[in-house]
Scaffold this motif. Sequence first.
Motif, PDB file in Angstrom:
ATOM      1  N   GLY A   1     -11.301  51.735   0.011  1.00 35.34           N
ATOM      2  CA  GLY A   1     -12.534  51.022   0.343  1.00 35.34           C
ATOM      3  C   GLY A   1     -12.297  49.670   0.969  1.00 35.34           C
ATOM      4  N   THR A   2     -11.170  49.509   1.681  1.00 37.38           N
ATOM      5  CA  THR A   2     -10.798  48.189   2.197  1.00 37.38           C
ATOM      6  C   THR A   2     -10.972  48.035   3.706  1.00 37.38           C
ATOM      7  OG1 THR A   2      -8.502  49.012   2.232  1.00 37.38           O
ATOM      8  CG2 THR A   2      -9.174  47.684   0.347  1.00 37.38           C
ATOM      9  N   ILE A   3     -11.477  49.046   4.392  1.00 35.20           N
ATOM     10  CA  ILE A   3     -11.730  48.920   5.832  1.00 35.20           C
ATOM     11  C   ILE A   3     -13.065  48.217   6.036  1.00 35.20           C
ATOM     12  CG2 ILE A   3     -12.146  50.184   7.986  1.00 35.20           C
ATOM     13  CD1 ILE A   3     -10.263  52.333   7.011  1.00 35.20           C
TER      14      ILE A   3
ATOM     15  N   ARG B   1     -16.672  47.161   6.953  1.00 41.97           N
ATOM     16  CA  ARG B   1     -17.874  47.918   7.295  1.00 41.97           C
ATOM     17  C   ARG B   1     -17.779  49.388   6.887  1.00 41.97           C
ATOM     18  NH1 ARG B   1     -17.091  44.269  11.397  1.00 41.97           N
ATOM     19  NH2 ARG B   1     -15.822  45.764  12.556  1.00 41.97           N
ATOM     20  N   CYS B   2     -16.735  49.752   6.151  1.00 39.75           N
ATOM     21  CA  CYS B   2     -16.594  51.116   5.621  1.00 39.75           C
ATOM     22  C   CYS B   2     -16.194  51.047   4.150  1.00 39.75           C
ATOM     23  CB  CYS B   2     -15.543  51.899   6.415  1.00 39.75           C
ATOM     24  SG  CYS B   2     -15.830  52.005   8.187  1.00 39.75           S
ATOM     25  N   GLN B   3     -16.798  50.140   3.404  1.00 42.41           N
ATOM     26  CA  GLN B   3     -16.356  49.892   2.035  1.00 42.41           C
ATOM     27  C   GLN B   3     -16.585  51.083   1.109  1.00 42.41           C
ATOM     28  OE1 GLN B   3     -18.005  47.764   3.884  1.00 42.41           O
ATOM     29  NE2 GLN B   3     -17.066  45.737   3.777  1.00 42.41           N
ATOM     30  N   ASP B   4     -17.641  51.861   1.340  1.00 43.04           N
ATOM     31  CA  ASP B   4     -17.968  52.966   0.436  1.00 43.04           C
ATOM     32  C   ASP B   4     -17.439  54.305   0.935  1.00 43.04           C
ATOM     33  OD1 ASP B   4     -19.394  51.294  -1.337  1.00 43.04           O
ATOM     34  OD2 ASP B   4     -21.121  51.357  -0.002  1.00 43.04           O
ATOM     35  N   VAL B   5     -17.524  54.528   2.243  1.00 45.59           N
ATOM     36  CA  VAL B   5     -17.122  55.810   2.818  1.00 45.59           C
ATOM     37  C   VAL B   5     -16.396  55.561   4.135  1.00 45.59           C
ATOM     38  CG1 VAL B   5     -17.888  58.056   3.697  1.00 45.59           C
ATOM     39  CG2 VAL B   5     -19.102  56.988   1.796  1.00 45.59           C
ATOM     40  N   PHE B   6     -15.265  56.251   4.327  1.00 51.05           N
ATOM     41  CA  PHE B   6     -14.574  56.222   5.609  1.00 51.05           C
ATOM     42  C   PHE B   6     -14.740  57.583   6.267  1.00 51.05           C
ATOM     43  CE2 PHE B   6     -10.751  57.297   8.093  1.00 51.05           C
ATOM     44  CZ  PHE B   6     -10.860  56.328   9.079  1.00 51.05           C
ATOM     45  N   VAL B   7     -15.269  57.594   7.485  1.00 50.70           N
ATOM     46  CA  VAL B   7     -15.502  58.840   8.217  1.00 50.70           C
ATOM     47  C   VAL B   7     -14.401  59.008   9.267  1.00 50.70           C
ATOM     48  CG1 VAL B   7     -17.097  60.153   9.658  1.00 50.70           C
ATOM     49  CG2 VAL B   7     -17.981  58.658   7.845  1.00 50.70           C
TER      50      VAL B   7
ATOM     51  N   HIS C   1     -16.303  66.276  10.013  1.00 49.98           N
ATOM     52  CA  HIS C   1     -16.137  67.138   8.861  1.00 49.98           C
ATOM     53  C   HIS C   1     -15.495  66.438   7.661  1.00 49.98           C
ATOM     54  CE1 HIS C   1     -16.600  70.204  12.043  1.00 49.98           C
ATOM     55  NE2 HIS C   1     -17.111  70.932  11.088  1.00 49.98           N
ATOM     56  N   HIS C   2     -15.086  65.188   7.825  1.00 46.98           N
ATOM     57  CA  HIS C   2     -14.346  64.530   6.747  1.00 46.98           C
ATOM     58  C   HIS C   2     -14.866  63.113   6.505  1.00 46.98           C
ATOM     59  CE1 HIS C   2     -11.526  67.625   8.328  1.00 46.98           C
ATOM     60  NE2 HIS C   2     -11.344  67.839   7.039  1.00 46.98           N
ATOM     61  N   SER C   3     -15.695  62.981   5.469  1.00 43.91           N
ATOM     62  CA  SER C   3     -16.182  61.687   5.001  1.00 43.91           C
ATOM     63  C   SER C   3     -15.552  61.419   3.639  1.00 43.91           C
ATOM     64  CB  SER C   3     -17.708  61.682   4.895  1.00 43.91           C
ATOM     65  OG  SER C   3     -18.297  61.904   6.169  1.00 43.91           O
ATOM     66  N   ILE C   4     -14.721  60.393   3.558  1.00 40.65           N
ATOM     67  CA  ILE C   4     -13.903  60.162   2.372  1.00 40.65           C
ATOM     68  C   ILE C   4     -14.506  59.022   1.553  1.00 40.65           C
ATOM     69  CG2 ILE C   4     -11.564  59.760   1.554  1.00 40.65           C
ATOM     70  CD1 ILE C   4     -10.577  60.467   4.363  1.00 40.65           C
ATOM     71  N   GLU C   5     -14.997  59.335   0.374  1.00 42.36           N
ATOM     72  CA  GLU C   5     -15.607  58.325  -0.485  1.00 42.36           C
ATOM     73  C   GLU C   5     -14.529  57.488  -1.183  1.00 42.36           C
ATOM     74  OE1 GLU C   5     -18.650  59.601  -3.144  1.00 42.36           O
ATOM     75  OE2 GLU C   5     -19.311  61.198  -1.802  1.00 42.36           O
ATOM     76  N   LYS C   6     -14.849  56.258  -1.399  1.00 42.53           N
ATOM     77  CA  LYS C   6     -13.933  55.329  -2.065  1.00 42.53           C
ATOM     78  C   LYS C   6     -13.612  55.805  -3.475  1.00 42.53           C
ATOM     79  CE  LYS C   6     -13.824  50.621  -3.943  1.00 42.53           C
ATOM     80  NZ  LYS C   6     -14.585  49.363  -4.087  1.00 42.53           N
ATOM     81  N   GLY C   7     -12.320  55.769  -3.826  1.00 45.53           N
ATOM     82  CA  GLY C   7     -11.893  56.031  -5.192  1.00 45.53           C
ATOM     83  C   GLY C   7     -11.779  57.483  -5.600  1.00 45.53           C
TER      84      GLY C   7
ATOM     85  N   THR D   1      -0.773  55.923  11.031  1.00 41.28           N
ATOM     86  CA  THR D   1      -1.651  55.175  11.929  1.00 41.28           C
ATOM     87  C   THR D   1      -2.023  53.838  11.277  1.00 41.28           C
ATOM     88  OG1 THR D   1      -3.675  56.141  10.996  1.00 41.28           O
ATOM     89  CG2 THR D   1      -2.610  57.339  12.816  1.00 41.28           C
ATOM     90  N   ARG D   2      -2.906  53.116  11.907  1.00 47.64           N
ATOM     91  CA  ARG D   2      -3.325  51.803  11.389  1.00 47.64           C
ATOM     92  C   ARG D   2      -4.095  51.908  10.079  1.00 47.64           C
ATOM     93  NH1 ARG D   2      -6.873  53.382  15.381  1.00 47.64           N
ATOM     94  NH2 ARG D   2      -9.105  52.999  15.093  1.00 47.64           N
ATOM     95  N   PHE D   3      -4.435  53.126   9.645  1.00 47.78           N
ATOM     96  CA  PHE D   3      -5.218  53.315   8.420  1.00 47.78           C
ATOM     97  C   PHE D   3      -4.365  53.408   7.156  1.00 47.78           C
ATOM     98  CE2 PHE D   3      -7.743  55.574  11.798  1.00 47.78           C
ATOM     99  CZ  PHE D   3      -8.707  54.602  11.922  1.00 47.78           C
ATOM    100  N   LYS D   4      -3.051  53.433   7.276  1.00 47.04           N
ATOM    101  CA  LYS D   4      -2.172  53.735   6.142  1.00 47.04           C
ATOM    102  C   LYS D   4      -2.397  52.802   4.953  1.00 47.04           C
ATOM    103  CE  LYS D   4       2.676  54.198   4.802  1.00 47.04           C
ATOM    104  NZ  LYS D   4       4.088  54.207   5.246  1.00 47.04           N
ATOM    105  N   GLN D   5      -2.501  51.505   5.199  1.00 44.49           N
ATOM    106  CA  GLN D   5      -2.606  50.538   4.108  1.00 44.49           C
ATOM    107  C   GLN D   5      -3.886  50.691   3.302  1.00 44.49           C
ATOM    108  OE1 GLN D   5      -3.346  46.461   5.488  1.00 44.49           O
ATOM    109  NE2 GLN D   5      -3.694  47.277   7.536  1.00 44.49           N
ATOM    110  N   HIS D   6      -4.829  51.461   3.811  1.00 43.62           N
ATOM    111  CA  HIS D   6      -6.127  51.587   3.147  1.00 43.62           C
ATOM    112  C   HIS D   6      -6.234  52.853   2.290  1.00 43.62           C
ATOM    113  CE1 HIS D   6      -7.486  48.232   5.573  1.00 43.62           C
ATOM    114  NE2 HIS D   6      -7.008  48.851   6.636  1.00 43.62           N
ATOM    115  N   PHE D   7      -5.124  53.588   2.121  1.00 45.57           N
ATOM    116  CA  PHE D   7      -5.154  54.839   1.364  1.00 45.57           C
ATOM    117  C   PHE D   7      -3.953  54.926   0.423  1.00 45.57           C
ATOM    118  CE2 PHE D   7      -7.789  55.767   4.988  1.00 45.57           C
ATOM    119  CZ  PHE D   7      -8.767  56.626   4.488  1.00 45.57           C
ATOM    120  N   ASP D   8      -4.164  55.623  -0.690  1.00 41.23           N
ATOM    121  CA  ASP D   8      -3.072  56.092  -1.536  1.00 41.23           C
ATOM    122  C   ASP D   8      -2.843  57.561  -1.187  1.00 41.23           C
ATOM    123  OD1 ASP D   8      -2.603  53.717  -2.937  1.00 41.23           O
ATOM    124  OD2 ASP D   8      -4.250  54.135  -4.322  1.00 41.23           O
TER     125      ASP D   8
END
Length: 540
Positions: free
Chosen positions: A275-277, A279-285, A289-295, A311-318
């Motif tokens: 949830g660290t991107i 303007r996409c704190q709750d959901v990252f689209v 077909h893939h909307s990823i909810e925080k947590g 990609t540039r998104f790595k730090q925002h995911f486990d």
Amino acid sequence: MQGYNETKDAVKEYYSKHLKTSDDLLTNACCTGAAPPDHIKAALKKIHPDVISKYYGCGLCLPEHIEGLSILDLGCGAGRDVYIASQLVGAQGRVVGVDMTPEQLDVANAHKLYHEEKFGFANVEFKLGFIERLGELGLPDASFDVIVSNCVINLSPDKEAVLSEAYRLLKPGGELYFSDVYSDRRVPKALQEDSVLWGECISGALYWNDFHNLAKKCGFLDPRLTKDSVITVNNKKLEGKLGCIKFYSATYRLFKLDGLESHCEDYGQAVIYKGTIPRCQDVFVLDSHHSIEKGKVFPVCGNMWWMLHDTRFKQHFDFLGSFDTHSGIYGGCGTLIPYACAQSGGTAGCRQLPSHLQISGSMHNAVAAALCIEAGARAGAMRVRDPRFDDVSGKLDMDGFGKSYSFLEEYREQELENLKGEQQKLDRLQKKGPKRADVVAAIAERKDEVKQEIRKRIQQDKSRRHMGVLLETERELKGQEREKVRTTGKTPFYHKKGLVRKIVLEKKKEAQGGGRNKDAERREKKVAGREKKRLPARRR
């Protein structure tokens, strides 16, 4: 269009001579799209009105999380999207716009100082050239993080060259994020030669499947659709020429990743969004077909893993799992196995069993069995499958399955430990004895919630373990029946769920040192005798 040069000249003339503002367009193909989000609206307010009036795009084509990045805009026109991106990347980023129309770039360059004063920094550059020949502009390989394009690639007579050049200029892990016009079938040559339809972003549209194949050919192995909408031409004269062809505005993201596969393969992996991107704190689209909810633990295919990990998104995911175990293609995300026998449960057809093969079990009514016949491609042999004892799609590898999804058990255990840790903290707070009544009530309420959640999770864990034992026992019984049928010719016997549960209970008592219960043995013999009486005499 008659040829490469004629197409370019016609487009250049149309956008420099015929179109003075967006009001001069004859269709809405180049001006569709949903209302922009609030942060884009705020950025638009800082852009000069002359630049806004020269906008001919078919959708917003700026991805999320581009702060500090290097951006290239293909077919930037008067620079509207360039100046929006300039604000989003900030002073540490840069934006380069390329267009082949001098008249459009004159507008863009005329207002550079205006925007530098508005933004408080200068990070924009415009280049005159063709998007099919970016090598002529002195742009080095792997020099951009993101390439965008807004309803321009369809105007190019050499779309393969555009995609190939974009792939060359992207850094590893970078992406081409663009909006364009697509058709539901190939546009006839006669329509392609209509300069007005081409200039209006209609007849140059690629058939959507041709685009997918072309993107893969150029190195973008897994095109991801993010949004789409139907285009209505709203021009009676032009509609008559188009007939039944349907057109769509669509936004795609194409990643430059060497490890991508042609389909969505299942390796038992998952991600957790932090949830660290912005303007996409709750959901990252990621795509449509893939909307990823925080947590939440979100299962992903191998390609999606790389799209987030490299990609540039790595730090925002486990990231959970690995590529050690492969389980085939995701049923709802790729292409199912093409063999008809596999899709129908290992068979090419099903028939009723002959009367002498019909099987009765412990149920009150006879169980209808099926004779599933698979014609051997070479030997012509017949294989009989009993749907109650034979697996539909081959033997389940429980060890591999457990290994692939073991991370879920680890995640549950970690959550339970976290809850127990919180419970201990609340206990310590209560012992300290806070004086404020509202704080005391809040601690007590939260403590009850945590206690109930711990109790629920412990019960769920017990239920999962018990269900695992039931399934394992049922598999053992089926295995024993198969062996007896194979070695002695015995008729298979159907075990009721209740009998399986009794066997599990007895195993549990034996494990606790209590031995077998004599009452249970008598009940089992009594049930078995009653069951045997129900069978036809020839089956006893």
